[in-house]
Design a protein around this motif. Structure first.
Motif, PDB file in Angstrom:
ATOM      1  N   GLY A 110      18.174  45.587  34.465  1.00 42.44           N
ATOM      2  CA  GLY A 110      18.073  44.418  33.607  1.00 42.44           C
ATOM      3  C   GLY A 110      19.302  44.270  32.730  1.00 42.44           C
ATOM      4  N   ALA A 111      19.739  45.376  32.138  1.00 44.37           N
ATOM      5  CA  ALA A 111      20.907  45.318  31.254  1.00 44.37           C
ATOM      6  C   ALA A 111      22.129  44.794  32.014  1.00 44.37           C
ATOM      7  CB  ALA A 111      21.202  46.710  30.684  1.00 44.37           C
ATOM      8  N   GLU A 112      22.267  45.239  33.244  1.00 44.98           N
ATOM      9  CA  GLU A 112      23.407  44.810  34.058  1.00 44.98           C
ATOM     10  C   GLU A 112      23.351  43.298  34.330  1.00 44.98           C
ATOM     11  OE1 GLU A 112      25.551  46.605  38.023  1.00 44.98           O
ATOM     12  OE2 GLU A 112      23.466  47.143  37.646  1.00 44.98           O
ATOM     13  N   ALA A 113      22.136  42.781  34.497  1.00 46.14           N
ATOM     14  CA  ALA A 113      21.995  41.329  34.704  1.00 46.14           C
ATOM     15  C   ALA A 113      22.452  40.583  33.457  1.00 46.14           C
ATOM     16  CB  ALA A 113      20.545  40.986  35.044  1.00 46.14           C
ATOM     17  N   LEU A 114      22.050  41.087  32.277  1.00 48.86           N
ATOM     18  CA  LEU A 114      22.466  40.438  31.025  1.00 48.86           C
ATOM     19  C   LEU A 114      23.973  40.528  30.832  1.00 48.86           C
ATOM     20  CD1 LEU A 114      20.574  39.049  28.911  1.00 48.86           C
ATOM     21  CD2 LEU A 114      19.344  40.551  30.468  1.00 48.86           C
ATOM     22  N   GLU A 115      24.538  41.690  31.117  1.00 46.64           N
ATOM     23  CA  GLU A 115      25.994  41.860  30.996  1.00 46.64           C
ATOM     24  C   GLU A 115      26.707  40.801  31.836  1.00 46.64           C
ATOM     25  OE1 GLU A 115      28.006  44.104  29.440  1.00 46.64           O
ATOM     26  OE2 GLU A 115      26.551  45.554  28.676  1.00 46.64           O
ATOM     27  N   ASN A 116      26.232  40.628  33.058  1.00 43.64           N
ATOM     28  CA  ASN A 116      26.880  39.682  33.962  1.00 43.64           C
ATOM     29  C   ASN A 116      26.649  38.238  33.556  1.00 43.64           C
ATOM     30  OD1 ASN A 116      28.294  40.900  36.539  1.00 43.64           O
ATOM     31  ND2 ASN A 116      26.683  42.303  35.886  1.00 43.64           N
ATOM     32  N   ALA A 117      25.461  37.942  33.040  1.00 38.77           N
ATOM     33  CA  ALA A 117      25.195  36.569  32.577  1.00 38.77           C
ATOM     34  C   ALA A 117      26.175  36.214  31.451  1.00 38.77           C
ATOM     35  CB  ALA A 117      23.746  36.443  32.107  1.00 38.77           C
ATOM     36  N   VAL A 118      26.417  37.160  30.540  1.00 43.74           N
ATOM     37  CA  VAL A 118      27.353  36.909  29.433  1.00 43.74           C
ATOM     38  C   VAL A 118      28.774  36.755  29.984  1.00 43.74           C
ATOM     39  CG1 VAL A 118      28.404  37.896  27.355  1.00 43.74           C
ATOM     40  CG2 VAL A 118      25.915  37.993  27.665  1.00 43.74           C
ATOM     41  N   LYS A 119      29.159  37.619  30.938  1.00 41.67           N
ATOM     42  CA  LYS A 119      30.497  37.502  31.537  1.00 41.67           C
ATOM     43  C   LYS A 119      30.681  36.114  32.153  1.00 41.67           C
ATOM     44  CE  LYS A 119      32.006  40.763  34.383  1.00 41.67           C
ATOM     45  NZ  LYS A 119      31.972  41.877  35.397  1.00 41.67           N
ATOM     46  N   ALA A 121      29.008  33.295  31.537  1.00 38.69           N
ATOM     47  CA  ALA A 121      29.013  32.223  30.525  1.00 38.69           C
ATOM     48  C   ALA A 121      30.356  32.175  29.804  1.00 38.69           C
ATOM     49  CB  ALA A 121      27.872  32.447  29.530  1.00 38.69           C
ATOM     50  N   ARG A 122      30.920  33.346  29.507  1.00 38.89           N
ATOM     51  CA  ARG A 122      32.219  33.382  28.821  1.00 38.89           C
ATOM     52  C   ARG A 122      33.312  32.793  29.710  1.00 38.89           C
ATOM     53  NH1 ARG A 122      32.372  39.210  25.596  1.00 38.89           N
ATOM     54  NH2 ARG A 122      31.473  38.380  23.684  1.00 38.89           N
ATOM     55  N   MET A 285      27.925  29.559  37.842  1.00 43.29           N
ATOM     56  CA  MET A 285      27.966  30.839  38.566  1.00 43.29           C
ATOM     57  C   MET A 285      29.285  31.015  39.319  1.00 43.29           C
ATOM     58  SD  MET A 285      25.101  32.478  38.011  1.00 43.29           S
ATOM     59  CE  MET A 285      24.982  33.701  39.298  1.00 43.29           C
ATOM     60  N   ASP A 286      29.886  29.898  39.751  1.00 42.39           N
ATOM     61  CA  ASP A 286      31.113  29.969  40.551  1.00 42.39           C
ATOM     62  C   ASP A 286      32.382  30.066  39.721  1.00 42.39           C
ATOM     63  OD1 ASP A 286      30.453  30.181  43.199  1.00 42.39           O
ATOM     64  OD2 ASP A 286      30.183  28.021  43.487  1.00 42.39           O
ATOM     65  N   SER A 287      32.238  30.104  38.373  1.00 39.59           N
ATOM     66  CA  SER A 287      33.440  30.091  37.521  1.00 39.59           C
ATOM     67  C   SER A 287      34.363  31.273  37.775  1.00 39.59           C
ATOM     68  CB  SER A 287      33.038  30.116  36.042  1.00 39.59           C
ATOM     69  OG  SER A 287      32.144  29.090  35.761  1.00 39.59           O
ATOM     70  N   ALA A 288      33.770  32.473  37.830  1.00 43.91           N
ATOM     71  CA  ALA A 288      34.596  33.686  37.840  1.00 43.91           C
ATOM     72  C   ALA A 288      35.348  33.855  39.169  1.00 43.91           C
ATOM     73  CB  ALA A 288      33.737  34.906  37.574  1.00 43.91           C
ATOM     74  N   HIS A 289      36.533  34.460  39.073  1.00 40.90           N
ATOM     75  CA  HIS A 289      37.369  34.707  40.260  1.00 40.90           C
ATOM     76  C   HIS A 289      36.705  35.740  41.193  1.00 40.90           C
ATOM     77  CE1 HIS A 289      38.593  37.490  37.017  1.00 40.90           C
ATOM     78  NE2 HIS A 289      38.415  38.363  37.977  1.00 40.90           N
ATOM     79  N   THR A 290      37.065  35.700  42.447  1.00 43.75           N
ATOM     80  CA  THR A 290      36.533  36.632  43.445  1.00 43.75           C
ATOM     81  C   THR A 290      36.878  38.070  43.057  1.00 43.75           C
ATOM     82  OG1 THR A 290      36.767  34.961  45.147  1.00 43.75           O
ATOM     83  CG2 THR A 290      36.547  37.234  45.909  1.00 43.75           C
ATOM     84  N   GLY A 291      35.856  38.914  43.122  1.00 46.04           N
ATOM     85  CA  GLY A 291      36.045  40.323  42.765  1.00 46.04           C
ATOM     86  C   GLY A 291      35.657  40.613  41.320  1.00 46.04           C
ATOM     87  N   GLY A 292      35.443  39.556  40.531  1.00 45.27           N
ATOM     88  CA  GLY A 292      35.111  39.755  39.116  1.00 45.27           C
ATOM     89  C   GLY A 292      33.659  40.134  38.888  1.00 45.27           C
ATOM     90  N   LEU A 293      32.809  39.892  39.870  1.00 44.21           N
ATOM     91  CA  LEU A 293      31.380  40.173  39.717  1.00 44.21           C
ATOM     92  C   LEU A 293      30.907  41.120  40.821  1.00 44.21           C
ATOM     93  CD1 LEU A 293      30.117  36.501  39.154  1.00 44.21           C
ATOM     94  CD2 LEU A 293      30.767  38.163  37.389  1.00 44.21           C
ATOM     95  N   GLY A 294      29.887  41.896  40.511  1.00 42.72           N
ATOM     96  CA  GLY A 294      29.284  42.747  41.550  1.00 42.72           C
ATOM     97  C   GLY A 294      29.181  44.187  41.118  1.00 42.72           C
ATOM     98  N   GLY A 295      29.243  45.086  42.093  1.00 42.31           N
ATOM     99  CA  GLY A 295      29.101  46.511  41.818  1.00 42.31           C
ATOM    100  C   GLY A 295      28.696  47.246  43.078  1.00 42.31           C
ATOM    101  N   THR A 296      28.842  48.556  43.063  1.00 43.01           N
ATOM    102  CA  THR A 296      28.579  49.355  44.267  1.00 43.01           C
ATOM    103  C   THR A 296      27.148  49.179  44.782  1.00 43.01           C
ATOM    104  OG1 THR A 296      30.138  50.995  43.438  1.00 43.01           O
ATOM    105  CG2 THR A 296      28.665  51.703  45.207  1.00 43.01           C
ATOM    106  N   TYR A 297      26.184  49.227  43.848  1.00 48.76           N
ATOM    107  CA  TYR A 297      24.781  49.217  44.289  1.00 48.76           C
ATOM    108  C   TYR A 297      24.087  47.870  44.173  1.00 48.76           C
ATOM    109  CZ  TYR A 297      24.968  54.291  44.488  1.00 48.76           C
ATOM    110  OH  TYR A 297      25.284  55.579  44.814  1.00 48.76           O
ATOM    111  N   GLY A 298      24.738  46.884  43.567  1.00 41.51           N
ATOM    112  CA  GLY A 298      24.069  45.604  43.330  1.00 41.51           C
ATOM    113  C   GLY A 298      23.532  45.002  44.616  1.00 41.51           C
TER     114      GLY A 298
END
Ligand SMILES: Cc1ncc(COP(=O)(O)O)c(C=O)c1O
Length: 438
Positions: A110-119, A121-122, A285-298
Motif C-alpha cells: 500500500g505504501a508503495e502505491a501511495l509513493e507512486n501516486a504522489v510521484k 501527481a508531482r 498516469m502517462d506523465s512520467a518518462h519511461t523507466g520512472g515507475l515500477g519495481g522488481t516485484y511490482g
C-alpha cells in the motif's frame, strides 16, 4: 510452556521490538477462522488488516496462484512481460469510476502505491506540495509517514520527513468538526501555509482506516473535487483499506459520486498475496518518462493471478452486496449493544467497514483506550481476533471477511458482545464466553 509462549519468547529474542505482534501464532486458516500452534480456534474479524475480503485461502484464488506457479513465478514485468498484468490493468481501468481513459500501474504494498501516486501527481503538475488529513494513515515509508496524520506509533522518532506535506482537518462530526469547519481549515492552509497553485495532490481516504473508520462526508468529498478542479490539483483517493468491495461498492468513493483522478489500491486486491496499484486518468498516469515507475516485484505474476481470482470471486459471489448486508447486520447488532453499554459513544462505518468508539463518559466523549484494549484482550481470550484503531486508540474495528458464513458471523458478534460487557464490567454470563478449542 505452551507453544505460543515459547514462540513469543523466541520472537522477543530474534525480531525487533518495533515489529508489534498480537502473539497469536497461526498454523492454519480457513475463510474466516484461524487455528494457532496450541490448537486454539479464532474467528477472524481482522482479516489480515482488511486484506482478506475474499477470506483465507479462497479455493479459487489458491488454485489460480498454484496454476501460475506451475508456469512461472517471477520474470519482472520490465524484463519478461506477461498478458495477465495487462489484463488486470484493463479490468481495474474498467471498474474504477470515471468516464475517461484510465491506466493502472502495479506495485507490491500500500505504501508503495501511495509513493507512486504522489510521484505521478508531482510529475504531472510540476508542483511539489501535497495535502493530507489529520488522522489519515498512508504507510510506513518516509513519504507515507509524512502523509500520515497519526504520530504514535507511526511517526515518533522516525523524522525528518520529506518536505512540502501539509495536513488539514478531516471532518469528524462526532468530535464536533463539521464539513464547513474542515473546509475552513483547508482555506486557512491555502492562505497561511501553501499556495494552492503549488499543490500537486490532495490525498484522502474515503473512509479512514487506522484513523478510526471515519467516513468522509460526501459533501466534503464533493467540495474537495471542486477545489482540485479550480486549482489544477490531482485528487488521490487512498482506497488501500476501503476498496475492493469492502464498503459495498468496489471503491468506497463511489458512494459519494465523486470521481478521483487517481486511486490507490492494495490489501483486498491481492487476496492475501502482496499486490498494490495506482489506477488513474490516462493523461495523468502517462506523465512520467519511461523507466520512472515500477519495481522488481511490482505486479508479480503470482500476485496478479490472485488479483484476477479476487475480482472473479467478488463478481461470482456478489461480495459487494454481501458487504452491504454484513455491514447492516453489524450496525444493528452494535447499535443494540450501545443501548446497553454507555461507553459506546458512536457506531459508524460504511458497508462492512464498521466500528464503534469507546468513551469514558458519553457527555465529555473522553476517549477510553484502556477499555478498548480490555475488549480486545477479552475477545481474544474468547476466540475472536479484533483490531483497534483511532488516533486515541479507542475504536474497535470490524473487518470480517466478506465470505464469512452467517453462523460464524453470528458467533463472532456474540463473542464481541460478551467481551464488551465483560470489559465494561456489565457481566457476560454464558453468551460467547465458552472457549472453542479444535
Ligand atoms: C489507507 C491505507 N493506506 C496505506 C496503507 C499502507 O499499506 P501497506 O501496509 O501495505 O504499506 C494502509 C495500511 O494499513 C492503509 O490502511
Amino acid at each position: 510452556m505452551s507453544k505460543s509462549a515459547d514462540l513469543r519468547a523466541r520472537k522477543t529474542a530474534a525480531v525487533p521490538n518495533g515489529v508489534g505482534t498480537k502473539g497469536i501464532y497461526v498454523v492454519r486458516a480457513e475463510n474466516s477462522e484461524l487455528w494457532d500452534v496450541d490448537g486454539r480456534r479464532y474467528i477472524d474479524f481482522a482479516a489480515g488488516i482488511g486484506v482478506l475480503n475474499t477470506g483465507h485461502r479462497h479455493p479459487r484464488i489458491m488454485a489460480a496462484v498454484a496454476e501460475q506457479a506451475e508456469r512461472f513465478a517471477h520474470t519482472c514485468f520490465h524484463v519478461g512481460s506477461y498478458e495477465s498484468y495487462v489484463h488486470l490493468a484493463e479490468r481495474l481501468n474498467a471498474l474504477a469510476p470515471g468516464a475517461f481513459a484510465k491506466k493502472t500501474l502495479f506495485l507490491s504494498s500500500g505504501a508503495e502505491a501511495l509513493e507512486n501516486a504522489v510521484k505521478i501527481a508531482r510529475y504531472h503538475t510540476q508542483r511539489s506540495a501535497v495535502i493530507a488529513f489529520s488522522g489519515g494513515f498512508h504507510g510506513r515509508t518516509l513519504m507515507t509517514m509524512a502523509l500520515t496524520g497519526k504520530v504514535m506509533p507511526y511517526k515518533r522518532g522516525f523524522g525528518p520527513f520529506p518536505a512540502e506535506v501539509y495536513h488539514a482537518e478531516f471532518p469528524l462530526p462526532y468530535r464536533g468538526v463539521t464539513t464547513a469547519q474542515a473546509l475552513a481549515d483547508l482555506d486557512r492552509l491555502f492562505h497561511g501555509d501553501v499556495d494552492p497553485q503549488a499543490v500537486a495532490a490532495i490525498v484522502i481516504e474515503p473512509v479512514q482506516g487506522e484513523g478510526g473508520f471515519n467516513v468522509a462526508p460526501f459533501d466534503f468529498l464533493r467540495a474537495l473535487r471542486g477545489i482540485c478542479d479550480e486549482h489544477g490539483i490531482v485528487l488521490i483517493a487512498d482506497e488501500v483499506q476501503s476498496g475492493i468491495a469492502r464498503t459495498g461498492k468496489m471503491f468506497a468513493i463511489e458512494h459519494s459520486g465523486v470521481v478521483p483522478d487517481l486511486i490507490t489500491v492494495a490489501k483486498g486486491i491481492g487476496g492475501g498475496l502482496p499486490l498494490s496499484g495506482v489506477i488513474g486518468k490516462a493523461t495523468i498516469m502517462d506523465s512520467a518518462h519511461t523507466g520512472g515507475l515500477g519495481g522488481t516485484y511490482g505486479g508479480n505474476p503470482l500476485s496478479i493471478a490472485a488479483g484476477h481470482a479476487v475480482l472473479d470471486v467478488i463478481e461470482a459471489e456478489g461480495l459487494c452486496a454481501r458487504a452491504a448486508r454484513i455491514g447492516a447486520h453489524m450496525r444493528t447488532h452494535l447499535e443494540a449493544l450501545a443501548k446497553e453499554v454507555s461507553a459506546i459513544g458512536e457506531v459508524r462505518g460504511l458497508g462492512a467497514m464498521m466500528a464503534f468508539e469507546l468513551v469514558k463518559d458519553p457527555k465529555t466523549r473522553e476517549p477510553d483506550a484502556a477499555l478498548t484494549a480490555a475488549i480486545l484482550a477479552s475477545a481474544e481470550q474468547r476466540g475472536l481476533v479484533l483490531l483497534s484503531c483511532g488516533t486515541a486508540a479507542n475504536v474497535v474495528r470490524l473487518l470480517a471477511p466478506l465470505t464469512i458464513p452467517d453462523a460464524v458471523l453470528e458467533e463472532g458478534l456474540g463473542i464481541l458482545s460478551a467481551a464488551v460487557k465483560d470489559a465494561a464490567g456489565l457481566g457476560a454470563a454464558g453468551n460467547g464466553s465458552a472457549r472453542a478449542v479444535a
